[in-house]
Design a protein around this motif. Sequence first.
Motif, PDB file in Angstrom:
ATOM      1  N   ASP A 131      72.459  39.902  20.333  1.00  0.00           N
ATOM      2  CA  ASP A 131      73.773  39.423  19.925  1.00  0.00           C
ATOM      3  C   ASP A 131      73.787  39.216  18.419  1.00  0.00           C
ATOM      4  N   ARG A 132      74.674  39.921  17.750  1.00  0.00           N
ATOM      5  CA  ARG A 132      74.897  39.748  16.314  1.00  0.00           C
ATOM      6  C   ARG A 132      76.282  39.155  16.145  1.00  0.00           C
ATOM      7  N   GLU A 133      76.629  38.813  14.912  1.00  0.00           N
ATOM      8  CA  GLU A 133      77.917  38.173  14.665  1.00  0.00           C
ATOM      9  C   GLU A 133      79.092  39.069  15.053  1.00  0.00           C
ATOM     10  N   ASP A 134      79.014  40.358  14.701  1.00  0.00           N
ATOM     11  CA  ASP A 134      80.163  41.245  14.892  1.00  0.00           C
ATOM     12  C   ASP A 134      79.935  42.362  15.909  1.00  0.00           C
ATOM     13  N   GLU A 135      78.765  42.374  16.570  1.00  0.00           N
ATOM     14  CA  GLU A 135      78.486  43.385  17.587  1.00  0.00           C
ATOM     15  C   GLU A 135      77.302  42.936  18.439  1.00  0.00           C
ATOM     16  N   THR A 136      77.199  43.520  19.611  1.00  0.00           N
ATOM     17  CA  THR A 136      76.070  43.256  20.495  1.00  0.00           C
ATOM     18  C   THR A 136      75.421  44.584  20.841  1.00  0.00           C
ATOM     19  N   TRP A 137      74.114  44.657  20.632  1.00  0.00           N
ATOM     20  CA  TRP A 137      73.341  45.862  20.920  1.00  0.00           C
ATOM     21  C   TRP A 137      72.628  45.707  22.251  1.00  0.00           C
ATOM     22  N   PHE A 138      72.613  46.785  23.013  1.00  0.00           N
ATOM     23  CA  PHE A 138      71.842  46.848  24.248  1.00  0.00           C
ATOM     24  C   PHE A 138      70.814  47.962  24.105  1.00  0.00           C
ATOM     25  N   THR A 139      69.612  47.688  24.575  1.00  0.00           N
ATOM     26  CA  THR A 139      68.542  48.677  24.577  1.00  0.00           C
ATOM     27  C   THR A 139      67.975  48.731  25.982  1.00  0.00           C
ATOM     28  N   THR A 140      67.939  49.925  26.547  1.00  0.00           N
ATOM     29  CA  THR A 140      67.311  50.133  27.850  1.00  0.00           C
ATOM     30  C   THR A 140      66.050  50.950  27.620  1.00  0.00           C
ATOM     31  N   ILE A 141      64.931  50.420  28.075  1.00  0.00           N
ATOM     32  CA  ILE A 141      63.656  51.118  27.967  1.00  0.00           C
ATOM     33  C   ILE A 141      63.150  51.363  29.383  1.00  0.00           C
ATOM     34  N   SER A 142      62.940  52.620  29.707  1.00  0.00           N
ATOM     35  CA  SER A 142      62.338  52.954  30.998  1.00  0.00           C
ATOM     36  C   SER A 142      60.961  53.548  30.734  1.00  0.00           C
ATOM     37  N   TYR A 143      60.038  53.229  31.621  1.00  0.00           N
ATOM     38  CA  TYR A 143      58.648  53.635  31.458  1.00  0.00           C
ATOM     39  C   TYR A 143      58.286  54.658  32.526  1.00  0.00           C
ATOM     40  N   TRP A 144      57.613  55.731  32.093  1.00  0.00           N
ATOM     41  CA  TRP A 144      57.337  56.874  32.956  1.00  0.00           C
ATOM     42  C   TRP A 144      55.872  57.264  32.902  1.00  0.00           C
ATOM     43  N   ALA A 145      55.376  57.787  34.014  1.00  0.00           N
ATOM     44  CA  ALA A 145      53.991  58.247  34.080  1.00  0.00           C
ATOM     45  C   ALA A 145      53.785  59.504  33.245  1.00  0.00           C
ATOM     46  N   ASP A 146      54.817  60.379  33.225  1.00  0.00           N
ATOM     47  CA  ASP A 146      54.690  61.640  32.515  1.00  0.00           C
ATOM     48  C   ASP A 146      56.072  62.273  32.337  1.00  0.00           C
ATOM     49  N   LEU A 164      83.105  41.956  24.669  1.00  0.00           N
ATOM     50  CA  LEU A 164      82.862  42.829  25.829  1.00  0.00           C
ATOM     51  C   LEU A 164      81.402  42.809  26.284  1.00  0.00           C
ATOM     52  N   ALA A 165      80.570  42.064  25.571  1.00  0.00           N
ATOM     53  CA  ALA A 165      79.127  42.115  25.822  1.00  0.00           C
ATOM     54  C   ALA A 165      78.742  41.647  27.229  1.00  0.00           C
ATOM     55  N   ASP A 166      79.286  40.541  27.688  1.00  0.00           N
ATOM     56  CA  ASP A 166      78.942  40.052  29.029  1.00  0.00           C
ATOM     57  C   ASP A 166      79.386  41.047  30.103  1.00  0.00           C
ATOM     58  N   ALA A 180      61.711  55.012  37.858  1.00  0.00           N
ATOM     59  CA  ALA A 180      60.768  54.766  36.758  1.00  0.00           C
ATOM     60  C   ALA A 180      59.693  53.767  37.206  1.00  0.00           C
ATOM     61  N   LEU A 181      58.613  53.736  36.452  1.00  0.00           N
ATOM     62  CA  LEU A 181      57.553  52.765  36.739  1.00  0.00           C
ATOM     63  C   LEU A 181      58.017  51.350  36.451  1.00  0.00           C
ATOM     64  N   ASP A 182      58.849  51.203  35.431  1.00  0.00           N
ATOM     65  CA  ASP A 182      59.407  49.891  35.091  1.00  0.00           C
ATOM     66  C   ASP A 182      60.585  50.112  34.154  1.00  0.00           C
ATOM     67  N   VAL A 183      61.411  49.087  34.005  1.00  0.00           N
ATOM     68  CA  VAL A 183      62.609  49.156  33.164  1.00  0.00           C
ATOM     69  C   VAL A 183      62.807  47.807  32.489  1.00  0.00           C
ATOM     70  N   GLN A 184      63.261  47.847  31.252  1.00  0.00           N
ATOM     71  CA  GLN A 184      63.676  46.642  30.536  1.00  0.00           C
ATOM     72  C   GLN A 184      65.080  46.864  30.000  1.00  0.00           C
ATOM     73  N   LEU A 185      65.913  45.834  30.097  1.00  0.00           N
ATOM     74  CA  LEU A 185      67.224  45.838  29.456  1.00  0.00           C
ATOM     75  C   LEU A 185      67.197  44.705  28.440  1.00  0.00           C
ATOM     76  N   LEU A 186      67.382  45.054  27.184  1.00  0.00           N
ATOM     77  CA  LEU A 186      67.342  44.079  26.090  1.00  0.00           C
ATOM     78  C   LEU A 186      68.742  43.926  25.502  1.00  0.00           C
ATOM     79  N   ARG A 187      69.023  42.722  25.009  1.00  0.00           N
ATOM     80  CA  ARG A 187      70.330  42.434  24.411  1.00  0.00           C
ATOM     81  C   ARG A 187      70.116  41.708  23.096  1.00  0.00           C
TER      82      ARG A 187
END
Length: 107
Positions: free
Chosen positions: A48-63, A19-21, A39-46
């Motif tokens: 892929d592991r053998e049995d699961e896929t992790w997603f990390t969303t990092i948003s950057y803020w002034a305050d 389901l990762a894609d 937000a000032l900026d955003v990153q979406l990280l992925r």
Amino acid sequence: MTKVPTIARIWRGRTKPELADEYEAYNSAEGIPPLLRTALDVQLLREDREDETWFTTISYWADMVSMTAFTKGDPRQVHHLERDAELLCELPERIQIHKIVVPPRLR
């Protein structure tokens, strides 16, 4: 004057590899655009592991004020996307809020 982020808001969730894609496309279309508008900026990280896929969303803020305005309440509260329950292995229960100690270099 360019604003420098002082806070990172971090969300993590995992899905099955098959389901990762689909989740990546869904999150990119539904979850990321509202953040990019505010937000000032955003990153979406992925990861892929053998049995699961992790997603990390990092948003950057002034305050905290700007982040709280975006979330319309407690920025530590998780706001799930409509299909998260269907696509994720479980619904994440927390958001991490980090003070940025070493800010990104402005180019």
